[in-house]
Scaffold this active site. Structure first.
Site, PDB file in Angstrom:
ATOM      1  N   CYS A  34     -24.149 -15.459 -37.223  1.00 27.11           N
ATOM      2  CA  CYS A  34     -23.973 -14.624 -36.004  1.00 27.11           C
ATOM      3  C   CYS A  34     -24.258 -13.120 -36.382  1.00 27.11           C
ATOM      4  O   CYS A  34     -24.569 -12.152 -35.419  1.00 27.11           O
ATOM      5  CB  CYS A  34     -22.407 -14.326 -35.740  1.00 27.11           C
ATOM      6  SG  CYS A  34     -21.423 -13.765 -36.965  1.00 27.11           S
ATOM      7  N   CYS A 103     -16.501 -17.805 -39.288  1.00 27.43           N
ATOM      8  CA  CYS A 103     -16.053 -16.493 -39.563  1.00 27.43           C
ATOM      9  C   CYS A 103     -15.196 -16.247 -40.478  1.00 27.43           C
ATOM     10  O   CYS A 103     -15.198 -15.084 -41.141  1.00 27.43           O
ATOM     11  CB  CYS A 103     -15.229 -15.819 -38.101  1.00 27.43           C
ATOM     12  SG  CYS A 103     -16.131 -16.287 -36.514  1.00 27.43           S
TER      13      CYS A 103
HETATM   14 FE1  FES Z   1     -19.573 -13.237 -36.175  1.00 25.86          FE
HETATM   15 FE2  FES Z   1     -17.104 -14.249 -35.875  1.00 25.86          FE
HETATM   16  S1  FES Z   1     -18.864 -14.408 -34.660  1.00 25.86           S
HETATM   17  S2  FES Z   1     -17.890 -13.245 -37.763  1.00 25.86           S
END
Ligand code: FES
Length: 146
Positions: A34, A103
């Protein structure tokens, strides 16, 4: 997708958010999936994690898992802190939705990177500790210096 009550509670009221001045070790890691970033500061004395703080540009799950992970390593020995895995953190939070499990890796990796930084500074080896895969701290400091 729904979060457990514990995740919501730690997200709404995160523990140990902030930074430590003159820390014993700092680790900064990024999440390849992400692009979010996590930094962990450790204050270590006589092999005990006296204090720990984190800062993140991460999502709700990253905040909640870091909050829980920092609670789990605080007051522990370095060896115990190393055993605080993302699985242990997820368990302590009564689980995470599957799509958010990545995450929780940020907190574990940032703690390990901070321990690595501490070991480098002290010139010691910590058994079982791998060099951080994505410690972007140095790069960032160089950027800040310009
Ligand atoms: Fe990036 Fe959770 S979506 S740390």
């Amino acid at each position: 997708m729904s979060y457990s009550e514990k995740v919501m509670e730690h997200f709404s009221n995160p523990r140990n958010m902030g930074e430590i001045e003159n820390p014993s070790g700092v680790g900064t890691v990024g999440n390849a999936q992400c692009g979010d970033i996590m930094r962990v500061y450790l204050d270590i004395n006589d092999g005990i994690v006296n204090d720990v703080k984190f800062k993140t540009f991460g999502c709700a799950a990253a905040v909640a898992t870091s909050s829980m992970a920092t609670e789990l390593v605080k007051g522990k020995t370095i060896e115990e802190a190393l055993k605080v895995t993302n699985a242990a953190v997820c368990d302590a939070l009564d689980g995470l939705p599957q799509v958010k499990v990545h995450c929780s890796l940020l907190a574990e990796e940032a703690i390990h990177a901070a321990l690595w930084d501490y070991a480098q500074k002290e010139g010691i080896a910590i058994e079982g500790l791998e060099p951080p895969k994505s410690d972007i701290h140095e790069e960032e400091e160089e950027e800040e210096a310009y």
